[in-house]
Design a protein around this motif. Sequence first.
Motif, PDB file in Angstrom:
ATOM      1  N   GLU A 125       0.818  -1.216   0.000  1.00  0.00           N
ATOM      2  CA  GLU A 125       0.000   0.000   0.000  1.00  0.00           C
ATOM      3  C   GLU A 125       0.851   1.265   0.000  1.00  0.00           C
ATOM      4  OE1 GLU A 125      -3.124   2.244   3.045  1.00  0.00           O
ATOM      5  OE2 GLU A 125      -2.907   0.054   3.112  1.00  0.00           O
ATOM      6  N   TYR A 126       1.906   1.282   0.833  1.00  0.00           N
ATOM      7  CA  TYR A 126       2.725   2.488   0.955  1.00  0.00           C
ATOM      8  C   TYR A 126       3.868   2.504  -0.070  1.00  0.00           C
ATOM      9  CZ  TYR A 126       0.507   3.865   5.367  1.00  0.00           C
ATOM     10  OH  TYR A 126      -0.387   4.271   6.320  1.00  0.00           O
ATOM     11  N   VAL A 127       4.504   1.340  -0.290  1.00  0.00           N
ATOM     12  CA  VAL A 127       5.669   1.285  -1.192  1.00  0.00           C
ATOM     13  C   VAL A 127       5.452   0.139  -2.175  1.00  0.00           C
ATOM     14  CG1 VAL A 127       8.183   1.314  -1.317  1.00  0.00           C
ATOM     15  CG2 VAL A 127       7.054   1.968   0.816  1.00  0.00           C
ATOM     16  N   PRO A 128       4.649   0.335  -3.223  1.00  0.00           N
ATOM     17  CA  PRO A 128       4.346  -0.766  -4.155  1.00  0.00           C
ATOM     18  C   PRO A 128       5.572  -1.322  -4.862  1.00  0.00           C
ATOM     19  CG  PRO A 128       2.849   1.099  -4.453  1.00  0.00           C
ATOM     20  CD  PRO A 128       3.940   1.580  -3.556  1.00  0.00           C
ATOM     21  N   SER A 129       6.600  -0.511  -5.031  1.00  0.00           N
ATOM     22  CA  SER A 129       7.780  -0.960  -5.782  1.00  0.00           C
ATOM     23  C   SER A 129       8.784  -1.725  -4.923  1.00  0.00           C
ATOM     24  CB  SER A 129       8.483   0.248  -6.408  1.00  0.00           C
ATOM     25  OG  SER A 129       8.851   1.188  -5.399  1.00  0.00           O
ATOM     26  N   SER A 130       8.479  -1.964  -3.641  1.00  0.00           N
ATOM     27  CA  SER A 130       9.416  -2.661  -2.758  1.00  0.00           C
ATOM     28  C   SER A 130       9.330  -4.175  -2.966  1.00  0.00           C
ATOM     29  CB  SER A 130       9.110  -2.332  -1.295  1.00  0.00           C
ATOM     30  OG  SER A 130       7.828  -2.819  -0.956  1.00  0.00           O
ATOM     31  N   LEU A 131      10.331  -4.867  -2.447  1.00  0.00           N
ATOM     32  CA  LEU A 131      10.390  -6.329  -2.505  1.00  0.00           C
ATOM     33  C   LEU A 131      10.486  -6.863  -1.084  1.00  0.00           C
ATOM     34  CD1 LEU A 131      13.047  -6.689  -5.340  1.00  0.00           C
ATOM     35  CD2 LEU A 131      10.575  -6.811  -5.596  1.00  0.00           C
ATOM     36  N   THR A 132       9.745  -7.905  -0.759  1.00  0.00           N
ATOM     37  CA  THR A 132       9.723  -8.482   0.592  1.00  0.00           C
ATOM     38  C   THR A 132      10.003  -9.981   0.501  1.00  0.00           C
ATOM     39  OG1 THR A 132       8.132  -6.834   1.373  1.00  0.00           O
ATOM     40  CG2 THR A 132       8.372  -8.844   2.687  1.00  0.00           C
ATOM     41  N   TYR A 133      10.923 -10.467   1.380  1.00  0.00           N
ATOM     42  CA  TYR A 133      11.308 -11.878   1.394  1.00  0.00           C
ATOM     43  C   TYR A 133      11.404 -12.364   2.833  1.00  0.00           C
ATOM     44  CZ  TYR A 133      13.114 -10.248  -3.103  1.00  0.00           C
ATOM     45  OH  TYR A 133      13.253  -9.664  -4.322  1.00  0.00           O
ATOM     46  N   GLN A 134      11.254 -13.653   3.005  1.00  0.00           N
ATOM     47  CA  GLN A 134      11.554 -14.297   4.280  1.00  0.00           C
ATOM     48  C   GLN A 134      12.970 -14.861   4.184  1.00  0.00           C
ATOM     49  OE1 GLN A 134       8.846 -17.324   5.590  1.00  0.00           O
ATOM     50  NE2 GLN A 134      10.075 -17.877   7.381  1.00  0.00           N
ATOM     51  N   VAL A 135      13.887 -14.289   4.973  1.00  0.00           N
ATOM     52  CA  VAL A 135      15.287 -14.681   4.872  1.00  0.00           C
ATOM     53  C   VAL A 135      15.665 -15.741   5.903  1.00  0.00           C
ATOM     54  CG1 VAL A 135      16.073 -12.546   3.826  1.00  0.00           C
ATOM     55  CG2 VAL A 135      15.882 -12.688   6.299  1.00  0.00           C
ATOM     56  N   GLU A 136      14.963 -15.781   7.025  1.00  0.00           N
ATOM     57  CA  GLU A 136      15.182 -16.804   8.033  1.00  0.00           C
ATOM     58  C   GLU A 136      13.830 -17.146   8.634  1.00  0.00           C
ATOM     59  OE1 GLU A 136      18.426 -16.346  10.827  1.00  0.00           O
ATOM     60  OE2 GLU A 136      19.367 -14.847   9.534  1.00  0.00           O
ATOM     61  N   GLN A 137      13.842 -18.106   9.569  1.00  0.00           N
ATOM     62  CA  GLN A 137      12.575 -18.595  10.094  1.00  0.00           C
ATOM     63  C   GLN A 137      11.779 -17.490  10.781  1.00  0.00           C
ATOM     64  OE1 GLN A 137      12.995 -21.851  12.808  1.00  0.00           O
ATOM     65  NE2 GLN A 137      10.815 -22.286  12.895  1.00  0.00           N
ATOM     66  N   ARG A 138      12.456 -16.584  11.477  1.00  0.00           N
ATOM     67  CA  ARG A 138      11.747 -15.526  12.202  1.00  0.00           C
ATOM     68  C   ARG A 138      12.144 -14.134  11.721  1.00  0.00           C
ATOM     69  NH1 ARG A 138      12.811 -16.382  18.352  1.00  0.00           N
ATOM     70  NH2 ARG A 138      14.934 -16.498  17.567  1.00  0.00           N
ATOM     71  N   ARG A 139      12.681 -14.050  10.514  1.00  0.00           N
ATOM     72  CA  ARG A 139      13.117 -12.756   9.998  1.00  0.00           C
ATOM     73  C   ARG A 139      12.568 -12.539   8.599  1.00  0.00           C
ATOM     74  NH1 ARG A 139      19.460 -11.992  11.874  1.00  0.00           N
ATOM     75  NH2 ARG A 139      19.038 -11.722  14.115  1.00  0.00           N
ATOM     76  N   PHE A 140      12.136 -11.297   8.353  1.00  0.00           N
ATOM     77  CA  PHE A 140      11.593 -10.907   7.056  1.00  0.00           C
ATOM     78  C   PHE A 140      12.274  -9.610   6.643  1.00  0.00           C
ATOM     79  CE2 PHE A 140       8.447 -13.128   9.554  1.00  0.00           C
ATOM     80  CZ  PHE A 140       8.053 -14.142   8.699  1.00  0.00           C
ATOM     81  N   LEU A 141      12.473  -9.468   5.356  1.00  0.00           N
ATOM     82  CA  LEU A 141      13.284  -8.364   4.840  1.00  0.00           C
ATOM     83  C   LEU A 141      12.542  -7.686   3.698  1.00  0.00           C
ATOM     84  CD1 LEU A 141      17.066  -8.435   4.144  1.00  0.00           C
ATOM     85  CD2 LEU A 141      15.538  -7.939   2.256  1.00  0.00           C
ATOM     86  N   SER A 142      12.481  -6.352   3.759  1.00  0.00           N
ATOM     87  CA  SER A 142      11.888  -5.564   2.680  1.00  0.00           C
ATOM     88  C   SER A 142      12.952  -4.644   2.094  1.00  0.00           C
ATOM     89  CB  SER A 142      10.714  -4.714   3.195  1.00  0.00           C
ATOM     90  OG  SER A 142       9.638  -5.539   3.595  1.00  0.00           O
ATOM     91  N   ILE A 143      13.046  -4.628   0.758  1.00  0.00           N
ATOM     92  CA  ILE A 143      13.993  -3.759   0.055  1.00  0.00           C
ATOM     93  C   ILE A 143      13.195  -2.635  -0.584  1.00  0.00           C
ATOM     94  CG2 ILE A 143      15.801  -3.677  -1.689  1.00  0.00           C
ATOM     95  CD1 ILE A 143      16.107  -6.689  -1.361  1.00  0.00           C
ATOM     96  N   VAL A 144      13.506  -1.420  -0.167  1.00  0.00           N
ATOM     97  CA  VAL A 144      12.738  -0.248  -0.608  1.00  0.00           C
ATOM     98  C   VAL A 144      13.621   0.601  -1.526  1.00  0.00           C
ATOM     99  CG1 VAL A 144      11.444   1.775   0.132  1.00  0.00           C
ATOM    100  CG2 VAL A 144      11.468  -0.281   1.556  1.00  0.00           C
ATOM    101  N   PRO A 145      13.172   0.921  -2.739  1.00  0.00           N
ATOM    102  CA  PRO A 145      13.962   1.786  -3.629  1.00  0.00           C
ATOM    103  C   PRO A 145      14.203   3.153  -2.996  1.00  0.00           C
ATOM    104  CG  PRO A 145      12.168   0.729  -4.812  1.00  0.00           C
ATOM    105  CD  PRO A 145      11.921   0.459  -3.367  1.00  0.00           C
ATOM    106  N   GLY A 146      15.326   3.768  -3.365  1.00  0.00           N
ATOM    107  CA  GLY A 146      15.692   5.039  -2.761  1.00  0.00           C
ATOM    108  C   GLY A 146      14.649   6.131  -2.928  1.00  0.00           C
TER     109      GLY A 146
END
Length: 712
Positions: A397-418
């Motif tokens: 909703e806020y950053v449609p161009s971002s990418l989100t992944y699950q990198v570990e069992q209890r960790r999630f990562l979002s990459i937001v363009p500059g």
Amino acid sequence: MNGFKRRIAASFALMIVLFAIVDVLIVYLVKSHVQADALQMSQLTVEMMAERYQSHFQRVEDVLSREFTDRQVVRLRKQLLAHTDPAMLNTRAVAEEFLRIVGESDLYIDNLILTFRSASLAVDKNGAAQAADLLADYSGEVYSLAYWNTQYERKAEYESHPAVHLSNSRHQTGTMTVIPYSFKPAFADYMLIAMIDADRLRAAMLDEQTDVNATIMGPDRFFRYTTAMDTRELPAILLAGGSPVDVSDDRFPDRSESSLEAVNRGAVGDGSSLSLDQTIAFIVAAEMSLAVLAAYLLGRHIYTPVRQMQLSVSRPFEDLVNVNERNERLKPEQEEVIPIRRNALNWWDGGFADFVESEEHYTIVLYELRFRLAADAGMREDISRAIVGEIERLTGEYVPSSLTYQVEQRRFLSIVPGLACGEIPALLEGLKQIFDRDTRHVLVTVAISPLFGSDIRLNEAYQQLQRILMQARPLEETQILLGAGKSDDDVVWTLQREQKFVAAMMVGDEEELVNLAHVTLEELDLRENSLEAFRRLAGAIIDKTRQLLFHCNLPADRVRQWDLSAERLDLCCTVTEYNEELGAYLKGAASLIKEKKDAEEPVVEQIMKAIQERYMEDLSLDVLAVEFQLSPSYLSTYIKEKTGLNFIEHLHDTRLRNAQLLLLDTDLHIQTIGSQVGYRNISSFNRMFKSRTGLSPSEYRRASMMNRKRLG
């Protein structure tokens, strides 16, 4: 004629085979017997060497432990903490004590050095000096002041360090070899180093076995010292502790699992084995000479068949050599193939490659879930799925161009363009409101990276975010972390507190153990330390408790059943949880010891009970001696032997612990509190309270009130 030649050739081949069989039998029987005896002798040599060095290093450990808690050393540390004028420091008594220890010839200690983490001062047998200047005499190419400063971060109390070769220092002329041996308890801010004269120690340890060439290794299998007079046999990196070396060759006997290992580097694999090989080679050469002579006499007319046979025999060996050479060429190529662990999600194909190709700047947001004790295994999967859904929904909703992944069992990562980084505050504000709805089961920590360029690899960025996550505090809310915070000030588990802990544990005093843990956790929280600091403290207390229970010889099944509760401490997320779980853990340990003490030590239990119930009276050792019909001297020795502390220390600890409770829970005047806990003199009460806690009674009350207001 051809048939005759074939028969002669067959006879010759049979003779060679018979000689070969005899050779194999001789080699197997003789060499196995000789090597078995040599291995047994080497085993005895290694065990004897290890026991001698281990026994001596144990004596050095006893000296370091005793001197570390020496009254003069403790007094000097207090003066440094109080920022006393250097000219007023009482270092002479410490230096004289060190000189006395060095003078004991059977310890083979060249010097004792006392260093402080928070001061540039150091003290040795010659007096006080700047730490850098004093340590320079023993630095060689390895042990600088920076090296010793890193030792304050280690977990082990005692540490032997690799030997170093010195020449022409201010303490001696010529060359010598020293083995540094240091002592630093957990969370201590000063360290005591013994410089052991390895040359004199070698002469005493080897005694008459001067031809033994042994290498001493520590429990981490790093080289410490070699008894070889010619140290060129070991690379310099080994003498500096550079890397462990595999010594699993069949020539060496199995090493013991003690904290010290001695490996005989020459008793088996050099002289005896070489002499045996030379003898066997002589026998084989003699037999082959006879075979050649027989071939000359009996086969002058069958040269061609014999030549063909030789070629047919040699070709397989040539092929084998070629195969080995080819394998050696392929080996570096095989070593370059490094297995890579990949995540279930292929993040590169999922869009991150577009960031690299476009050379766009980006920010990374890392979410870490910390499940609490109330969340069972079945709930965690549902909670994780729900949180991921909310992250994806609001991020889209806020950053449609971002990418989100699950990198570990209890960790999630979002990459937001500059270009979209300006939406991150609003995104996290919305997520925080959602996360804080269910803090009873899970707490979320969010780490936000700075703006990265395309020249930064994702792995490097992720490591930076992991360091930021370690700054999370034990708070009952969602935390959003921007950059690395202040470093932890977690030196609260002091040597004095550890001694109190040991004394209370050995008598099964649940109340004292829980109170000590509570006070230590409260101080850690007052200093605003991270959750990681709380985990380190809990780990240190658990390790010490396990050591004490091990020495009490308790039933193994009872200890294992109790120790399962330590797993709950790994799930603690707040100060309250640490107080509850650590308290329950210590109560369980104390109850185990108390059960054993009730059966074995009724006298010391009664003494501790008398102190707990009558600490406010004019209680003395003479009074208790009359009541228990024992002499005061015997009673004092008995209490010290059974609990680790003497009577007066137990009495002061009980009085001051109750004084702390009165300061926190009542508005009584300080003089009244001192009188109620057994101190008839207000100055004695103030002095004793500050020596044990570091604060005066009024300062302690004021600090506790401020902490309560801040938390409440």
